[in-house]
Design a protein around this motif. Structure first.
Motif, PDB file in Angstrom:
ATOM      1  N   LEU A  79       0.811  -1.224   0.000  1.00 47.49           N
ATOM      2  CA  LEU A  79       0.000   0.000   0.000  1.00 47.49           C
ATOM      3  C   LEU A  79       0.844   1.273   0.000  1.00 47.49           C
ATOM      4  N   ILE A  80       2.133   1.150   0.252  1.00 50.95           N
ATOM      5  CA  ILE A  80       3.000   2.341   0.181  1.00 50.95           C
ATOM      6  C   ILE A  80       2.953   2.923  -1.234  1.00 50.95           C
ATOM      7  N   GLY A  81       3.060   2.047  -2.224  1.00 45.22           N
ATOM      8  CA  GLY A  81       2.970   2.502  -3.608  1.00 45.22           C
ATOM      9  C   GLY A  81       1.593   3.042  -3.939  1.00 45.22           C
ATOM     10  N   PHE A  82       0.558   2.406  -3.347  1.00 40.72           N
ATOM     11  CA  PHE A  82      -0.816   2.879  -3.582  1.00 40.72           C
ATOM     12  C   PHE A  82      -1.012   4.270  -2.996  1.00 40.72           C
ATOM     13  N   ASP A  83      -0.466   4.508  -1.800  1.00 35.16           N
ATOM     14  CA  ASP A  83      -0.551   5.840  -1.193  1.00 35.16           C
ATOM     15  C   ASP A  83       0.100   6.889  -2.097  1.00 35.16           C
ATOM     16  N   ALA A  84       1.262   6.548  -2.603  1.00 31.93           N
ATOM     17  CA  ALA A  84       1.975   7.495  -3.472  1.00 31.93           C
ATOM     18  C   ALA A  84       1.222   7.739  -4.768  1.00 31.93           C
ATOM     19  N   PRO A  93       5.548  10.029   4.300  1.00 29.05           N
ATOM     20  CA  PRO A  93       4.853   9.593   5.509  1.00 29.05           C
ATOM     21  C   PRO A  93       4.499   8.105   5.476  1.00 29.05           C
ATOM     22  N   SER A  94       4.123   7.615   4.291  1.00 27.75           N
ATOM     23  CA  SER A  94       3.754   6.196   4.186  1.00 27.75           C
ATOM     24  C   SER A  94       4.956   5.293   4.428  1.00 27.75           C
ATOM     25  N   LEU A  95       6.111   5.695   3.915  1.00 29.67           N
ATOM     26  CA  LEU A  95       7.325   4.905   4.166  1.00 29.67           C
ATOM     27  C   LEU A  95       7.636   4.835   5.652  1.00 29.67           C
ATOM     28  N   GLY A 100       7.864   1.607   8.237  1.00 33.55           N
ATOM     29  CA  GLY A 100       8.701   1.598   9.425  1.00 33.55           C
ATOM     30  C   GLY A 100       7.967   1.186  10.688  1.00 33.55           C
ATOM     31  N   ILE A 101       7.101   2.035  11.175  1.00 33.11           N
ATOM     32  CA  ILE A 101       6.472   1.831  12.488  1.00 33.11           C
ATOM     33  C   ILE A 101       5.529   0.632  12.490  1.00 33.11           C
ATOM     34  N   VAL A 102       4.513   0.665  11.597  1.00 37.15           N
ATOM     35  CA  VAL A 102       3.475  -0.375  11.622  1.00 37.15           C
ATOM     36  C   VAL A 102       4.053  -1.745  11.260  1.00 37.15           C
ATOM     37  N   THR A 103       4.889  -1.804  10.245  1.00 33.94           N
ATOM     38  CA  THR A 103       5.481  -3.095   9.856  1.00 33.94           C
ATOM     39  C   THR A 103       6.326  -3.678  10.987  1.00 33.94           C
ATOM     40  N   THR A 104       7.062  -2.812  11.685  1.00 31.93           N
ATOM     41  CA  THR A 104       7.868  -3.284  12.820  1.00 31.93           C
ATOM     42  C   THR A 104       6.984  -3.894  13.899  1.00 31.93           C
ATOM     43  N   ILE A 105       5.866  -3.224  14.199  1.00 30.36           N
ATOM     44  CA  ILE A 105       4.937  -3.737  15.224  1.00 30.36           C
ATOM     45  C   ILE A 105       4.341  -5.071  14.785  1.00 30.36           C
ATOM     46  N   LEU A 106       3.908  -5.160  13.532  1.00 37.01           N
ATOM     47  CA  LEU A 106       3.288  -6.394  13.046  1.00 37.01           C
ATOM     48  C   LEU A 106       4.292  -7.545  12.994  1.00 37.01           C
ATOM     49  N   VAL A 107       5.511  -7.266  12.599  1.00 37.14           N
ATOM     50  CA  VAL A 107       6.547  -8.318  12.584  1.00 37.14           C
ATOM     51  C   VAL A 107       6.830  -8.805  14.004  1.00 37.14           C
ATOM     52  N   ALA A 108       6.866  -7.858  14.959  1.00 35.47           N
ATOM     53  CA  ALA A 108       7.086  -8.254  16.356  1.00 35.47           C
ATOM     54  C   ALA A 108       5.962  -9.161  16.848  1.00 35.47           C
ATOM     55  N   LEU A 109       4.715  -8.833  16.479  1.00 38.69           N
ATOM     56  CA  LEU A 109       3.577  -9.676  16.871  1.00 38.69           C
ATOM     57  C   LEU A 109       3.645 -11.028  16.159  1.00 38.69           C
ATOM     58  N   ALA A 138      -5.906   6.527  10.439  1.00 41.73           N
ATOM     59  CA  ALA A 138      -6.267   7.920  10.724  1.00 41.73           C
ATOM     60  C   ALA A 138      -5.134   8.877  10.369  1.00 41.73           C
ATOM     61  N   ALA A 139      -3.893   8.486  10.685  1.00 41.87           N
ATOM     62  CA  ALA A 139      -2.759   9.373  10.425  1.00 41.87           C
ATOM     63  C   ALA A 139      -2.570   9.606   8.932  1.00 41.87           C
ATOM     64  N   LEU A 140      -2.592   8.509   8.156  1.00 40.40           N
ATOM     65  CA  LEU A 140      -2.411   8.663   6.712  1.00 40.40           C
ATOM     66  C   LEU A 140      -3.623   9.335   6.076  1.00 40.40           C
ATOM     67  N   GLY A 141      -4.821   9.067   6.651  1.00 41.41           N
ATOM     68  CA  GLY A 141      -6.023   9.720   6.141  1.00 41.41           C
ATOM     69  C   GLY A 141      -6.002  11.214   6.371  1.00 41.41           C
ATOM     70  N   LEU A 142      -5.547  11.619   7.535  1.00 39.04           N
ATOM     71  CA  LEU A 142      -5.437  13.057   7.832  1.00 39.04           C
ATOM     72  C   LEU A 142      -4.447  13.720   6.876  1.00 39.04           C
TER      73      LEU A 142
END
Length: 434
Positions: A79-84, A93-95, A100-109, A138-142
């Motif tokens: 979706l990074i490419g889709f956002d762009a 911001p998507s990168l 960065g942030i969300v992928t790191t959290i999901l990989v940790a889970l 919400a962040a990317l939507g804003l």
């Protein structure tokens, strides 16, 4: 890198699954049979039962949670490419947020779910998923403005709804995740840039009702899984009982009901296995109780049966664990000695014969007034001689012991030393000699 980890997790979960089922099946004190047949709820069960079930449930369903996390990680990066594409200003911001942030959290889970965790950790992981996905949307939507805000927020809520179906956690934690996702959706919808608030509210109500439906589905699934677990344990216990009964039936079919030693059919099967396996130095002892008909006629069948039982016990007590004893006829027994030469076989026969001479037949204080003796014929198998031929030679040696005065051991000559054995004696001939 994901594939080896996936394989390790599958092996680990399968092992945990089997261990949990084995423990539940075998421990009838912890999980009595009646609890498997009555209507019950998991929270009502003892802590130890819940712990076993939780291990079983994690092993059966943790792969689904990891598969969902893996799919969302891949989708999130795509979706990074889709956002762009939608808004080039969203690339950076998507990168940072998605890549960065969300992928790191999901990989940790995803790593966390590779091993069984307690309920609190499992539940907290879904809470983390709900908060992460909704805040990301919400962040990317804003940043994307009014045109993207509602779409991203709705997409985040839908993603959380699918997580509810895939994460194998307790229903209470599912409710917490639904409540959190719905709350964040409503708050962000109220605070964010929405083109038509009324449509946004209706859309929000629709997706919130879908979340509630998914949560209800999860509750029904949890009840179904608990019933399935009980049914599985009950089925395994029934199989174990059936297997035990089959073993007992096979054992009963192989044993003589009066003496408890092998019967003739079972002995013949075992002898075939021994000889087909190429066993060397096998000796056969044919034993017959002397004058048994006289004893039976004089003292009655009860004493006769007691005599046969005690003789069988005495024979077995004087053999090694690897040797075989069977009741071959009415008062006739066949012994098979493994790894026994002539001296060993002769010594075993004499040991048995002298032991039987010491028996006291009858009840204490009312023993019969005669000594029970046996005549024994011994034959050693030579080369590839058919076991039936060796038994015939042992039988002829027994016949010779009877003719020579009974209560003695006669060793049959080898096929090369003596004449071919006579035809096997009939039952009538046996009765005459006895």
């Amino acid at each position: 890198m994901l594939k080896p980890d996936h394989t390790d997790h599958r092996i680990r979960s399968q092992r945990t699954y089997k261990e949990a089922l084995t423990l539940a099946m075998s421990d009838r004190v912890l999980l009595p049979d009646h609890l498997l047949t009555v209507e019950s709820r998991l929270p009502e069960m003892p802590h130890a039962v819940r712990a076993i079930y939780n291990s079983y449930y994690w092993a059966a369903h943790s792969l689904k949670a990891r598969a969902w996390l893996q799919a969302v990680i891949i989708l999130n990066l795509a979706l990074i490419g889709f956002d762009a594409f939608l808004d080039p200003s969203l690339l950076a911001p998507s990168l940072i947020i998605r890549g960065g942030i969300v992928t790191t959290i999901l990989v940790a889970l995803w790593i966390l779910w590779a091993r069984e965790q307690n309920h609190a950790v499992q539940g907290a992981s879904l809470i983390a998923v709900s908060a992460t996905i909704m805040i990301e949307a919400a962040a990317l939507g804003l940043l994307g403005g009014e045109a993207l805000f509602e779409r991203y927020l709705t997409g985040g809520l839908f993603t959380v709804a699918t997580a509810i179906l895939f994460f194998p956690i307790a229903f209470s934690w599912t409710i917490c995740a639904v409540t959190l996702a719905t709350f964040l959706y409503v708050v962000m919808l109220a605070a964010g840039p929405v083109a038509d608030p009324l449509i946004a509210v209706f859309t929000g109500c629709f997706y919130c009702s879908a979340m509630i439906t998914f949560a209800s589905t999860r509750k029904a699934a949890l009840r179904s899984h608990w019933k399935s677990f009980k049914s599985k344990v009950r089925e395994l216990r029934d199989q174990e009982t059936l297997e035990q009964l089959n073993v007992e039936l096979r054992l009963a079919a192989d044993l003589d009901p009066l003496t408890g030693v092998r019967n003739r059919r079972a002995a013949q099967e075992e002898i075939s296995r021994i000889c087909e396996g190429g066993a060397q130095d096998v000796a056969f002892l044919m034993l017959d109780i002397d004058d048994f008909k006289i004893l039976n006629d004089r003292y009655g069948h009860a004493i006769g049966d007691d005599c046969i039982r005690q003789v069988a016990r005495s024979i077995a007590d004087n053999l090694r664990s690897r040797d075989l004893v069977s009741r071959y006829g009415g008062e006739e027994f066949l012994v098979v000695l493994r790894a026994a030469d002539r001296d060993c076989a002769s010594a075993a026969a004499e040991r048995i014969r002298k032991s039987i001479e010491q028996l006291h037949i009858g009840e204490p204080g009312n023993f019969i007034d005669r000594t029970v003796t046996v005549s024994i014929g011994v034959a050693l198998r030579h080369g590839d001689e058919a076991p039936e031929k060796t038994i015939d030679r042992a039988d002829e040696a027994l016949y010779a012991a009877k003719r020579a005065g009974k209560n003695r051991t006669v060793i049959a000559p080898s096929p090369a030393d003596g004449p071919a054995p006579s035809p096997r004696r009939s039952d009538h001939q046996r009765r005459e000699v006895a």
